[in-house]
Write a protein that holds these residues in place. Structure first.
Motif, PDB file in Angstrom:
ATOM      1  N   TYR A 300     -53.954  54.854 -35.934  1.00 65.12           N
ATOM      2  CA  TYR A 300     -52.815  53.968 -35.655  1.00 65.12           C
ATOM      3  C   TYR A 300     -51.669  54.765 -35.031  1.00 65.12           C
ATOM      4  N   VAL A 304     -52.288  53.606 -31.271  1.00 64.80           N
ATOM      5  CA  VAL A 304     -51.454  52.412 -31.172  1.00 64.80           C
ATOM      6  C   VAL A 304     -50.023  52.782 -30.792  1.00 64.80           C
ATOM      7  N   GLN A 305     -49.449  53.752 -31.496  1.00 66.07           N
ATOM      8  CA  GLN A 305     -48.064  54.115 -31.238  1.00 66.07           C
ATOM      9  C   GLN A 305     -47.917  55.253 -30.218  1.00 66.07           C
ATOM     10  N   GLN A 362     -47.319  46.896 -33.848  1.00 70.22           N
ATOM     11  CA  GLN A 362     -47.550  47.990 -32.920  1.00 70.22           C
ATOM     12  C   GLN A 362     -46.312  48.881 -32.769  1.00 70.22           C
ATOM     13  N   ARG A 470     -55.292  46.805 -29.412  1.00 71.62           N
ATOM     14  CA  ARG A 470     -54.349  47.391 -30.363  1.00 71.62           C
ATOM     15  C   ARG A 470     -53.815  46.349 -31.342  1.00 71.62           C
ATOM     16  N   GLU A 471     -53.535  45.164 -30.832  1.00 72.22           N
ATOM     17  CA  GLU A 471     -53.050  44.088 -31.702  1.00 72.22           C
ATOM     18  C   GLU A 471     -54.086  43.746 -32.765  1.00 72.22           C
TER      19      GLU A 471
END
Length: 507
Positions: A300, A304-305, A362, A470-471
């Motif tokens: 994550y 994601v970030q 996110q 990603r969501e």
């Protein structure tokens, strides 16, 4: 003869062993070795996905086969250490752990990587029970032993901090295999210094190491965990049911055999103690609720970030800080208040922290993530340190290896089940993301695969696909966090009742 033994026993128990604190420094190196290896894998997972291109199922196996094998062999190896010598099995296991890490570093296919992780589990099974058993034999004073266990646990937590930071630096400058090679210098120091500093200890007249019991334990644990994993991933199909039946049968026969043997591999009477059973159950449920989430949290932070590996490692630092501080004061706190209040309170804190993570998205800011990680670390530091003390204090020192192995088995079984169940939740939700036309099937295997696939797609399509992926990944992560929170709050309630009237020795 009996009278002489009874008279000599307390004297031996109360006499401080010279050099015990130096010997402890060697034991914590072994803990550091295992902790660093466990944490760097999460950071390296995106790179392993890109290089080896494993399927989603293979990626989960890479993450949890180590725990599967470890859980299956811990009791056997703990009992073997009681028989042949805890120092000997610790040093042999450390040497093997370092050498097998090289095989992990140079794995060139998902299958080789899975096999290498399994072999690492065999070596790892020798380390943790031996370290706790040696602490039980090195420190006879209960307060000193509590502090030693706190240092032991704090080192494991420090390893979870050092691992991501060191691993992040290595991943930014070298290939992913380098994160496994950092085991080699630690192993070398441990073996060389341990030969000189560690005292040997073993159980007098332990009886033979029963190979049928070893086989039943291994077959039972691996089959049960595999059945849970398959059920979580694909439903209760025929393979999962067959594996579950095989595992349950093997474990039933294992228990029957232990009750019949004059010198069993594991004394089942240990579980008659409510404190012992409560501490073991608390450990299992805690790790089950945490491990799957932790396995995906590094992904994550990176995928994601968009954090760099080193930055992702620093982001996880509050958990280690909380665990180190809590671990060092856990024994004193449990004596001042009570065992059940410290353990149950620690588990409740973790559960509330995981519940807070159900609202992340996110672009969630770091204050929420950092605060939740700090609470997770502090709660785990209090809980794991006190339960380890309870487990070691509940048994004679001759059974320290077997008791430590039960504790570590609960830990590793919880880790395997957590990755299997919570990991399957994340993977199952992720695979359903609404992909735009032109998305390759490999993108649905894992978020790492989607990031890799995006490099070969048109820019607009790739951006749309990655946003949806990603969501969906975050949705799976929040659902897993909620499940973990429920497990931890249930564990807190169970600990409150099962650890009633449990006290740490003050002598």
């Amino acid at each position: 003869m009996t009278s002489a033994i009874r008279t000599a026993g307390p004297t031996e128990e109360t006499a401080p062993r010279p050099g015990r604190w130096l010997a402890l420094s060697v034991l914590v190196l072994a803990v550091l070795l295992v902790a660093v290896d466990a944490t760097v894998l999460g950071l390296a997972t995106p790179y392993i996905s890109e290089d080896l291109a494993p399927t989603g199922s293979q990626l989960l196996w890479i993450g949890d086969v180590y725990s599967f094998v470890l859980a299956g062999l811990l009791v056997s190896m703990g009992s073997l250490g009681d028989r042949i010598g805890r120092k000997r099995i610790l040093l042999y296991g450390a040497a093997a752990f370092g050498l097998i890490s090289v095989l992990n570093a140079y794995a060139h296919t998902p299958e080789v990587m899975i096999a290498a992780r399994a072999l690492l589990g065999v070596a790892g099974a020798t380390l943790m029970p031996a370290t706790l058993a040696l602490i039980r034999n090195l420190f006879h004073d209960p307060r000193e032993r509590s502090l030693a266990i706190g240092i032991w646990g704090a080192t494991a937590s420090a390893g979870t901090a050092v691992g991501p930071i060191l691993g992040g630096l290595l991943l930014e400058h070298f290939w992913w295999g380098s994160v496994f090679l950092i085991n080699l210098p630690v192993m070398a120091v441990l073996v060389v210094v341990g030969i000189k500093l560690l005292p040997e200890s073993r159980t007098p007249e332990p009886g033979p190491w029963d190979l049928p019991s070893v086989a039943l334990s291994l077959a039972g644990m691996i089959s049960v965990v595999y059945a849970v994993k398959e059920t979580a991933s694909h439903g209760a199909g025929a393979p999962a049911l067959a594996a579950g039946l095989l595992g349950a049968t093997a474990l039933y026969l294992f228990v029957r055999r232990q009750l019949a043997l004059p010198k069993p591999l594991l004394d089942m009477r240990l579980f008659r103690s409510r404190g012992f059973s409560g501490a073991v159950l608390a450990d299992l449920l805690t790790v089950l609720g945490l491990s799957g989430l932790v396995f995906f949290l590094s992904q994550y932070l990176q995928l994601v970030q968009g954090r760099r590996p080193f930055e992702a490692g620093l982001a996880e630092l509050p958990a280690a800080i909380g665990a180190v501080v809590a671990g060092l004061i856990a024994g004193r706190t449990a004596r001042r208040f009570s065992v059940r209040s410290v353990v149950a309170g620690g588990l409740a804190a973790i559960g509330l922290a995981l519940a807070a993570l159900t609202v992340i998205g996110q672009s969630t800011g770091y204050p929420l993530l950092g605060t939740a990680l700090l609470m997770v670390g502090a709660g785990a530091g209090f809980s794991f340190t006190v339960t380890a003390d309870v487990i070691l204090s509940s048994v004679p020192k001759e059974q320290a290896g077997a008791a430590s192995a039960v504790s570590e088995t609960a830990y590793e079984l919880g880790a395997a089940l957590g990755i299997a169940i919570l990991g399957s939740i994340v993977t199952g939700v992720y695979r359903g993301f609404p992909a735009p036309e032109g998305t390759p099937p490999s993108a649905r295997e894992s978020l790492g695969s989607a990031v890799e696939a995006a490099t070969h797609m048109p820019t607009a399509t790739a951006a749309s696909m990655l946003d949806a992926a990603r969501e969906s990944f975050v949705n799976g992560l929040t659902l897993a966090a909620g499940t973990g929170a429920a497990v931890l709050l249930a564990a807190s309630a169970a600990a409150w009742f099962m650890l009633k009237d449990q006290r740490l020795d003050n002598a």
